[in-house]
Design an enzyme around this catalytic site. Structure first.
Site, PDB file in Angstrom:
ATOM      1  N   ARG A 141       0.861  -1.193   0.000  1.00 52.20           N
ATOM      2  CA  ARG A 141       0.000   0.000   0.000  1.00 52.20           C
ATOM      3  C   ARG A 141       0.896   1.241   0.000  1.00 52.20           C
ATOM      4  NH1 ARG A 141      -3.405  -2.588  -1.680  1.00 52.20           N
ATOM      5  NH2 ARG A 141      -5.476  -3.058  -0.877  1.00 52.20           N
ATOM      6  N   ASP A 148       4.439  -0.425  -6.921  1.00 51.14           N
ATOM      7  CA  ASP A 148       3.187  -0.746  -7.620  1.00 51.14           C
ATOM      8  C   ASP A 148       2.037   0.036  -6.998  1.00 51.14           C
ATOM      9  OD1 ASP A 148       1.658  -2.350  -9.545  1.00 51.14           O
ATOM     10  OD2 ASP A 148       0.730  -3.234  -7.758  1.00 51.14           O
TER      11      ASP A 148
HETATM   12  P1  NAD Z   1      -1.797 -11.199   5.039  1.00 47.37           P
HETATM   13  O1  NAD Z   1      -2.820 -10.713   6.004  1.00 47.37           O
HETATM   14  O2  NAD Z   1      -1.800 -12.645   4.643  1.00 47.37           O
HETATM   15  O3  NAD Z   1      -0.333 -10.850   5.577  1.00 47.37           O
HETATM   16  C1  NAD Z   1       0.008  -9.602   6.121  1.00 47.37           C
HETATM   17  C2  NAD Z   1       1.088  -9.847   7.166  1.00 47.37           C
HETATM   18  O4  NAD Z   1       1.545  -8.574   7.633  1.00 47.37           O
HETATM   19  C3  NAD Z   1       0.592 -10.615   8.390  1.00 47.37           C
HETATM   20  O5  NAD Z   1       1.461 -11.699   8.653  1.00 47.37           O
HETATM   21  C4  NAD Z   1       0.629  -9.585   9.521  1.00 47.37           C
HETATM   22  O6  NAD Z   1       0.947 -10.137  10.792  1.00 47.37           O
HETATM   23  C5  NAD Z   1       1.738  -8.672   9.035  1.00 47.37           C
HETATM   24  N1  NAD Z   1       1.720  -7.332   9.626  1.00 47.37           N
HETATM   25  C6  NAD Z   1       0.653  -6.577  10.013  1.00 47.37           C
HETATM   26  N2  NAD Z   1       1.059  -5.384  10.461  1.00 47.37           N
HETATM   27  C7  NAD Z   1       2.410  -5.388  10.374  1.00 47.37           C
HETATM   28  C8  NAD Z   1       3.427  -4.429  10.696  1.00 47.37           C
HETATM   29  N3  NAD Z   1       3.121  -3.241  11.212  1.00 47.37           N
HETATM   30  N4  NAD Z   1       4.706  -4.770  10.471  1.00 47.37           N
HETATM   31  C9  NAD Z   1       5.041  -5.979   9.952  1.00 47.37           C
HETATM   32  N5  NAD Z   1       4.135  -6.919   9.624  1.00 47.37           N
HETATM   33  C10 NAD Z   1       2.840  -6.621   9.838  1.00 47.37           C
HETATM   34  O7  NAD Z   1      -1.956 -10.260   3.755  1.00 47.37           O
HETATM   35  P2  NAD Z   1      -1.488 -10.581   2.263  1.00 47.37           P
HETATM   36  O8  NAD Z   1      -2.576 -11.276   1.529  1.00 47.37           O
HETATM   37  O9  NAD Z   1      -0.129 -11.163   2.284  1.00 47.37           O
HETATM   38  O10 NAD Z   1      -1.428  -9.083   1.669  1.00 47.37           O
HETATM   39  C11 NAD Z   1      -0.471  -8.155   2.138  1.00 47.37           C
HETATM   40  C12 NAD Z   1      -0.807  -6.789   1.595  1.00 47.37           C
HETATM   41  O11 NAD Z   1      -0.633  -6.780   0.176  1.00 47.37           O
HETATM   42  C13 NAD Z   1      -2.279  -6.361   1.776  1.00 47.37           C
HETATM   43  O12 NAD Z   1      -2.467  -5.781   3.044  1.00 47.37           O
HETATM   44  C14 NAD Z   1      -2.469  -5.353   0.671  1.00 47.37           C
HETATM   45  O13 NAD Z   1      -2.206  -4.073   1.183  1.00 47.37           O
HETATM   46  C15 NAD Z   1      -1.393  -5.706  -0.355  1.00 47.37           C
HETATM   47  N6  NAD Z   1      -1.955  -6.127  -1.646  1.00 47.37           N
HETATM   48  C16 NAD Z   1      -1.560  -5.458  -2.766  1.00 47.37           C
HETATM   49  C17 NAD Z   1      -2.060  -5.841  -4.001  1.00 47.37           C
HETATM   50  C18 NAD Z   1      -1.626  -5.166  -5.287  1.00 47.37           C
HETATM   51  O14 NAD Z   1      -2.250  -5.368  -6.338  1.00 47.37           O
HETATM   52  N7  NAD Z   1      -0.583  -4.367  -5.283  1.00 47.37           N
HETATM   53  C19 NAD Z   1      -2.988  -6.885  -4.082  1.00 47.37           C
HETATM   54  C20 NAD Z   1      -3.343  -7.567  -2.912  1.00 47.37           C
HETATM   55  C21 NAD Z   1      -2.824  -7.180  -1.689  1.00 47.37           C
END
Ligand code: NAD
Length: 330
Positions: free
Chosen positions: A234, A258
């Site tokens: 994000r 991205d």
């Molecule tokens: P997920 O919930 O499986 O994993 C997120 C991880 O981040 C978790 O293990 C959580 O404990 C950890 N976390 C939370 N807060 C944290 C912090 N302050 N410091 C370190 N780690 C922390 O989520 P995911 O499916 O792996 O997705 C991750 C992110 O990818 C989403 O939140 C979204 O913002 C982003 N995303 C981007 C796109 C894109 O097209 N660019 C698409 C999907 C998701």
């Protein structure tokens, strides 16, 4: 159920209509975003369906709730664009698509790392113009490099798996270490340790109050000189002005984004005939070692099919009073 589908592009419509054959909802497709200005368009729709850059702040939520909306179906995993506290107070249910293809985002992350390292964005243009010189295109072997993964959930873990195949050393930082990552050899360390030891840092944590501007002047100071920074998570995880300072000093040797904090004014639209007003974004574009894609990491056929199917199943669950595993709670 009657659903106002905001921020619709032709590809969204194609996949949602195909999936809706099995659900039979009344989908009304709208190109504009759901925000305060457009909230009247949701009048008399019990459900609205939105994407990453719709603005579901307290004012918008109050208006749509007053006008009869009860369900917000997000076509994405992140929910930082929704004021969840207000939604709860208003009795609005929020559902999302927690995982549609973590592979899509992880694979795009790897695409950015490889392209930046081997300067494919520059080589492509050179060769097309008959310039076959190699000066300025020098890369490095990924094998043996240390990669720091911030956020080792679904996407971070798959990214780590792929990088392990390249022979990288893996460091991780997460509030909740992932045992699968530990089993593949990832070493969990503190954030400052990860920043100091990594040749490549890739962000995969959600945007929360705690992670806002996680990459700032101070955290950049901890990094190795010439580090590669990748953000496919994000935009607001990164303080863009701090990153520009880092690029100017050479501290950041490579940057791929991205996502961008102010992307809602730019991304997903064709602005090629307009004057871009965002000077910070335009400054970023001037660096030869910066590669930006416009929030396309998720954009695979598999992901769009899964997004459409999960979104419509979430709406069907709500309409039929079934428990839905994808409700977002505070
Ligand atoms: P997920 O919930 O499986 O994993 C997120 C991880 O981040 C978790 O293990 C959580 O404990 C950890 N976390 C939370 N807060 C944290 C912090 N302050 N410091 C370190 N780690 C922390 O989520 P995911 O499916 O792996 O997705 C991750 C992110 O990818 C989403 O939140 C979204 O913002 C982003 N995303 C981007 C796109 C894109 O097209 N660019 C698409 C999907 C998701």
């Amino acid at each position: 159920m009657k659903v106002a589908v905001f921020s619709t592009k032709p590809y969204d419509r194609e996949f949602l209509e195909a999936a809706n054959v099995n659900h039979g909802h009344e989908l009304v497709f709208l190109e504009g975003r759901l925000n305060l200005e457009h909230s009247i368009l949701a009048k008399d729709f019990p459900a609205v369906c939105t994407f990453v850059n719709d603005e579901l702040n307290a004012k918008t939520l109050n208006l749509i709730a007053e006008n009869g909306t009860r369900l917000i179906a997000l076509r994405c995993a992140g929910f930082n664009q929704v004021d969840l506290k207000t939604a709860k107070e208003l009795g609005l249910t929020v559902v999302r698509v927690p995982a549609y293809s973590p592979y899509a985002v992880a694979e795009h992350t790897i695409t950015l790392i490889l392209s930046l390292n081997r300067k494919i964005h520059r080589a492509y243009n050179r060769v097309r113009e008959g310039n076959f010189a190699l000066e300025g295109l020098l890369g490095f072997d990924l094998h043996g490099r240390t990669v720091g993964i911030v956020g080792t959930g679904k996407i971070g873990m798959i990214t780590a798996h792929i990088l392990k195949g390249f022979g990288c050393k893996l460091l991780g930082y997460d509030l909740y270490p992932n045992s699968e990552c530990q089993e593949m050899g990832m070493q969990y360390v503190s954030l400052p340790e990860l920043l100091a030891a990594s040749d490549i840092i890739s962000l995969h944590c959600p945007l929360t109050r705690d992670s806002y501007h996680l990459i700032n002047n101070e955290t950049i100071d901890h990094m190795k000189h010439g580090v590669m920074l990748i953000n496919t998570s994000r935009g607001a995880l990164v303080d863009t002005n701090a990153v520009i300072r880092g690029l100017k000093s050479g501290k950041i040797g490579y940057l791929a984004l991205d996502v961008y904090e102010q992307e809602s004014d730019l991304f997903f639209e064709d602005l090629s005939n307009e004057v871009i007003q965002d000077d910070v974004f335009q400054r970023l574009q001037t660096f030869p070692n910066v590669l930006i894609t416009a929030h396309q990491a998720f954009f695979t056929e598999n992901a769009l099919r899964n997004i459409a199917e999960t979104t419509l199943t979430n709406i069907s669950d709500f309409a039929q009073g079934r428990n839905c595993a994808n409700v977002v709670t505070i």
